[in-house]
Scaffold this active site. Structure first.
Site, PDB file in Angstrom:
ATOM      1  CG  ASN A 266      46.911  41.501  -1.202  1.00 48.92           C
ATOM      2  OD1 ASN A 266      46.353  40.406  -1.225  1.00 48.92           O
ATOM      3  ND2 ASN A 266      47.353  42.091  -2.295  1.00 48.92           N
TER       4      ASN A 266
ATOM      5  CG  ASN B 189      55.000  41.319  10.400  1.00 52.12           C
ATOM      6  OD1 ASN B 189      55.451  41.965   9.462  1.00 52.12           O
ATOM      7  ND2 ASN B 189      53.959  40.531  10.278  1.00 52.12           N
TER       8      ASN B 189
ATOM      9  CD  GLU C 206      55.298  33.933  -0.756  1.00 49.46           C
ATOM     10  OE1 GLU C 206      56.404  33.648  -0.289  1.00 49.46           O
ATOM     11  OE2 GLU C 206      54.344  34.319  -0.059  1.00 49.46           O
TER      12      GLU C 206
ATOM     13  CG  PHE D 180      36.986  48.284   0.659  1.00 45.15           C
ATOM     14  CD1 PHE D 180      36.346  48.304   1.877  1.00 45.15           C
ATOM     15  CD2 PHE D 180      36.676  47.263  -0.232  1.00 45.15           C
ATOM     16  CE1 PHE D 180      35.410  47.346   2.220  1.00 45.15           C
ATOM     17  CE2 PHE D 180      35.742  46.289   0.097  1.00 45.15           C
ATOM     18  CZ  PHE D 180      35.102  46.332   1.321  1.00 45.15           C
TER      19      PHE D 180
ATOM     20  CE  LYS E 216      56.945  40.580   2.910  1.00 39.34           C
ATOM     21  NZ  LYS E 216      57.394  41.891   3.365  1.00 39.34           N
TER      22      LYS E 216
ATOM     23  CD  GLU F 175      55.282  39.573   6.155  1.00 37.43           C
ATOM     24  OE1 GLU F 175      56.248  40.316   5.897  1.00 37.43           O
ATOM     25  OE2 GLU F 175      54.119  39.861   5.876  1.00 37.43           O
TER      26      GLU F 175
ATOM     27  CD  GLU G  40      51.884  38.518   8.993  1.00 40.12           C
ATOM     28  OE1 GLU G  40      51.734  38.355   7.766  1.00 40.12           O
ATOM     29  OE2 GLU G  40      51.598  39.579   9.570  1.00 40.12           O
TER      30      GLU G  40
END
Length: 672
Positions: A235, A290, A200, A348, A116, A288, A275
């Site tokens: 996330n 992918n 970041e 979750f 990244k 980033e 993204e």
């Protein structure tokens, strides 16, 4: 064209690749661990090779074992799917050395974009807008705190090699940086074998929007529109759609052109995704790239009519793209809901076990990737089957349910119906949550950000309160279904010849706190149900014992999963789980006098919230703990979960230790 390809993956993505390969006339090879010996992808492939124990680091991500499977079967190319070895440059290098085609981008592109920090620098040089942050690696928590203060809170802690939400934390202050930094490093090391971290700025009110690109080995490339992926928990994406309800054509074009500029800058060839984080003013920032096929690629296929797996195979074979940018037209709207083996009522957390019932909605029979839809579509990409096991060793995703319609409202309506008709039993799953989102006014309006789940379900998901008119339709449907069941019982018992006369017309239907007085007048085709002074026509072919009911109530379709309980039904529909009792007026009068059973008191216990492995216990018997203090850490499906004290107390007993495997609700600690 290749004669045989090996899929270095498992589950639904392996099945997805096999389907396209079969359509292209290409033989397929599956690989499998001990846990996947009877998996669907193994059954679908032409050949299958065993590669080791269940743990991914002893099977699916061991390059030598994949290479040995290639040698055994003579596969000419390898599709890596996503996760595992899909973005490992050493794997691409090993394939190249063996003369085997990699159905993915060149090694250099994987290396550049897989890190990244490096990818952000290249993006800046290519003219791509980027998020402010620290470009260097972070050595320890103290340095992370210092850098976070310079950037300004909130910040995002990220694993350099991360993906899928693993190794990622949002920190709002120094204490969260210190704790989150170490947890993220541990997750990154466990999932990727690489614990490097960077930081970041976290953009507030953000949307997660990504651009699909497709490039060949001859310098040609196209972008295939965007996907909105803002509905996330931990996330990780849960619901995606294409196109985004937020972008205008100018922003879409700018994001697409910057994405292609980045792809060309690294010599990209294959399908890939860039993204972005997009703020409320449509300013967008690179996150980033992918360098693989994305989980959510089906929604792009549905709106463009392009089979991305086929294109990846053709590019890897050296073919030029047959598409130009002018050929890419966005048609209609597509939704994807990720069905996970997880319990939305428990934050979750993952769930494992056997699928005692697995009945997806019927897929559109004539739909194929690569064909532009002309009528509503239901598509279900899955890697499981009824009777199969959901393992603790891998990602908890069971299936990707997709719908397509001519516009967003139609795609959502199709998804509602498909979710209601999806039958899953034996494990915890997130179908109720997915249904709840589809009905949420904010989602329906398109006013969403990546904070949607945290903001709208702040205290956790506790189910759905259906509106009164929907409860009324369910009550009418259940009253009619109860009448059908009663008629069947009188026939079975042989109590009288004219069975219908034995069944009454007046009933009281209760659904939680809702209560309806109902009168039924039936005929051969259905029933007229009078409820709250209005008469609704109810028609259905449901018969007792069927676990799925499709009922027309007042001209509107109601789809319900049906279970039998004493005096009524357990109904699950539109995210709600209801006990529905249908009683005679006298029975209802007596039922109102019955005491309510109270749940057991667990306030002095720390229970394991999911099946998992105890990583550590941070307290001992006799310790006094404070509210919010860390008590234990449990790992499940490679995610670390920190269990904290809900209130002040004293530990009286410790029932577990590091390394123990626990089931849901096993007692970890007891308090005085």
């Amino acid at each position: 064209m290749f004669k045989k390809i090996l899929i270095a993956n498992r589950g639904e993505i392996a099945c997805r690749v096999i389907k396209t390969a079969q359509r292209m006339g290409i033989a397929t090879v599956a690989v499998y661990s001990d846990a996947d010996r009877n998996a669907l992808h193994v059954k679908m492939a032409d050949e299958a090779v065993h590669i080791g124990p269940p743990q991914a680091n002893q099977s699916y991500i061991v390059i030598d074992k994949i290479m040995d499977a290639i040698r055994q079967t003579g596969a000419e190319a390898v599709h890596p799917g996503y996760g595992f070895l899909s973005e490992n440059p050493k794997f691409a290098e090993a394939l190249e050395a063996a003369g085997v085609a990699f159905i993915g981008p060149p090694k250099g592109a994987i290396e550049s974009m897989g890190d990244k920090i490096t990818s952000k620098k290249i993006a800046q040089e290519a003219g791509v807008s980027t998020v402010p942050g620290h470009m260097g690696l972070i050595e320890d928590a103290d340095e992370a705190i210092r850098i976070s203060g310079q950037i300004g809170y909130p910040v995002m802690l990220k694993a350099s090699a991360g993906g899928g939400g693993k190794g990622m934390r949002i920190a709002w202050d120094e204490s969260e940086v210190r704790e989150g930094f170490q947890a993220s490093k541990n997750e990154a090391a466990s999932s990727f074998g690489d614990d490097r971290m960077f930081i970041e700025k976290f953009v507030t009110q953000p949307r997660h929007i990504e651009i699909q690109v497709l490039c060949d080995q001859h310098g040609n490339g196209v972008y295939l529109g965007e996907r909105e992926c803002s509905i996330q928990r931990r996330n990780q994406k849960v619901i995606e759609e294409a196109p985004s309800p937020f972008l205008d054509e100018a922003t879409r074009r700018a994001m697409g052109e910057q994405s292609l500029a980045l792809a060309h800058a690294v010599g990209y060839a294959s399908a890939g995704t860039v993204e972005f984080i997009v703020d409320g003013d449509r300013n967008f920032y690179f996150l980033e790239m992918n360098t693989r096929l994305q989980v959510e690629h089906p929604v792009t296929e549905l709106i463009t009519g392009v089979d991305l797996v086929e294109q990846m195979i053709r590019v890897a074979h050296g073919e030029k793209l047959a598409l130009t940018q002018d050929d890419i037209k966005l048609n209609g709207w597509a939704m994807e809901s990720r069905l996970y083996a997880e319990d939305p009522y428990r934050g979750f957390l993952p769930s494992i076990g056997r699928l005692t019932r697995y009945r997806p909605p019927t897929e559109t029979p004539d739909y194929l990737p690569g064909v532009t839809p002309a009528a509503p579509v239901v598509r279900n990409d899955t890697g499981v089957y009824e009777g199969g096991e959901i393992s603790m060793y891998y990602d908890p995703m069971i299936a990707k349910l997709c719908t397509w319609g001519p516009d967003r409202a139609a795609a959502i309506a199709g998804m509602r119906d498909a979710l209601d008709g999806f039958e899953v039993e034996g494990i915890g799953h997130n179908l109720p949550f997915l249904s709840a989102v589809m009905d949420h006014p904010r989602f329906v309006s398109g006013d969403i950000t990546t904070a949607f789940v945290a903001e709208e379900y702040e205290g956790g998901f506790v189910g759905v309160d259906l509106p009164q008119d929907h409860l009324r339709r369910i009550a009418a449907a259940c009253a009619a279904m109860h009448r059908v069941a009663e008629i069947r019982r009188t026939r079975v018992s042989g109590r009288m010849d004219n069975h219908e006369r034995k069944v009454g017309t007046d009933w009281v239907v209760t659904l939680g706190d809702a209560r309806f007085e109902v009168q039924i007048e039936a005929d051969r085709d259905g029933a007229d149900v009078t409820i709250d002074g209005a008469t609704l026509r109810v028609e259905s072919d449901w018969t007792p014992g069927n676990q799925l009911a499709r009922v027309s109530v007042g001209g509107e379709s109601v789809v319900m999963k049906v279970g039998k309980i004493s005096g009524g039904f357990r109904i699950r529909t539109r995210g709600a789980d209801l006990k529905v009792h249908v009683r005679t007026p006298r029975q209802a009068e007596l039922a109102a006098l019955m005491p309510e059973k109270l749940p057991p008191d667990t306030s002095k216990l720390l229970l394991c919230p999911m099946p998992g492995l105890i990583v550590r216990i941070d307290v001992a018997e006799g310790d006094e703990v404070q509210e919010g203090q860390t008590l234990a850490v449990v790992e499940a499906m490679k995610m670390e979960n920190i269990l904290r004290a809900e209130k002040k107390g004293v530990v009286s007993k410790v029932n577990a230790a590091a390394g123990d495997s626990l089931a849901v609700d096993d007692v970890i600690l007891e308090f005085e």
